[in-house]
Scaffold this motif. Structure first.
Motif: not given
Length: 291
Positions: A1-3, A5-10, A42-44
């Motif tokens: 998914m473009s954009g 944020n993998y910090h949010h995902l972690r 992340l949810e947003a």
């Protein structure tokens, strides 16, 4: 998914596995509000709610389950990439197994045998009631539940059930108690019995058998733990009504002997969720059990 944020995902990944925002925040040395803000961002970004709160506990939504499956794959692949480039040993992979507290320990060991002792595998084994284990499975804190009573299966059930074994049930006792081949009716008339409790598959079938032959035995003990049934049989308390896998070591040593095999069966099952990315260790075990 473009954009994305993998910090949010972690951060989401960590909270999903812990199941507790406060505990995860403490572990990551963040404030609870900061961690909550990261997850809301992340949810947003993905346009889905990932958690729902029930009391003080966080539970994954359907979107949360899908996101966690992907996050597991992403971060596991990242760790494997680092290990490959650093030429270090592969880290131990976790296999989280739940087993009904009354389930035979010997059966559990037999199922897990292909991965036990492997340096790349860490087995986390938890026992409990059916409701506790299925709640943990729903929360993705377990990969599989081992049971002898499968959950109901219908159109909306999230569970997949695989039969692992079919064990014939027998009567077993000490050599001084079991002498010669005797009819079932005589055995239950002359010897006290050590039985599983009435809420079990074996007990229901055994009570039906007793009713059919009009037998009214003496019950020495009703026990909800197979290991305790085995110990009571070894003590000479009576004849144990169990599958032979429960007493296989005692039979091999001659400490217990078979008095009779019955036309009763105990079935063992593995219950999993229908996940897009199942734990490959579990897939390996289920394939081994099916052979």
């Amino acid at each position: 998914m473009s954009g994305l944020n993998y910090h949010h995902l972690r951060y989401f990944w960590a909270v999903a596995h812990d199941g507790n925002l406060t505990r995860t925040a403490e572990r990551l040395n963040l404030s609870q509000s900061a961690l909550s803000s990261q997850i809301k961002q992340l949810e947003a970004r993905i346009g889905q709610t990932l958690f729902e709160r029930r009391g003080r506990a966080l539970h994954l939504t359907e979107a949360g389950r899908i996101a966690l499956d992907h996050a597991d794959t992403i971060f596991t692949a990242g760790e494997e990439l680092l290990d490959t480039l650093r030429e270090t040993a592969r880290p131990a992979r976790a296999l989280r197994v739940g087993a009904l507290s009354t389930l035979s320990r010997n059966f559990q060991i037999t199922f897990l045998e292909p991965v036990l002792g492997r340096p790349d595998v860490e087995v986390i084994l938890r026992s409990g009631s059916a409701s506790e284990l299925y709640a943990a499975l729903d929360a993705l804190n377990l990969d599989v539940v081992l049971t002898n009573t499968p959950p109901a299966r219908d159109a909306i059930s999230p569970y997949l059930t695989q039969k692992l074994a079919d064990q014939t049930v027998g009567l077993f006792g000490t050599p001084d108690r079991v002498r010669g081949n005797r009819p079932f009716e005589d055995l239950v008339a002359d010897h006290p019995l050590i039985l599983p409790t009435r809420d079990t598959q074996i007990r229901n079938a055994f009570d039906t058998l007793l009713s059919r032959v009009q037998a009214k035995p003496t019950i020495a003990a009703e026990v909800d733990d197979m290991a305790m049934i085995r110990l009571l049989a070894l003590r000479g308390t009576g004849l144990a009504v169990v599958p032979p896998i429960v007493v296989q070591d005692e039979l091999a040593r001659g400490d217990l002997v078979q008095a009779a095999m019955l036309d009763l069966h105990e079935l063992f099952y593995a219950v999993t969720l229908d996940r897009r990315y199942p734990n490959p260790l579990l897939t390996e075990l289920l394939e081994a059990a099916a052979r």
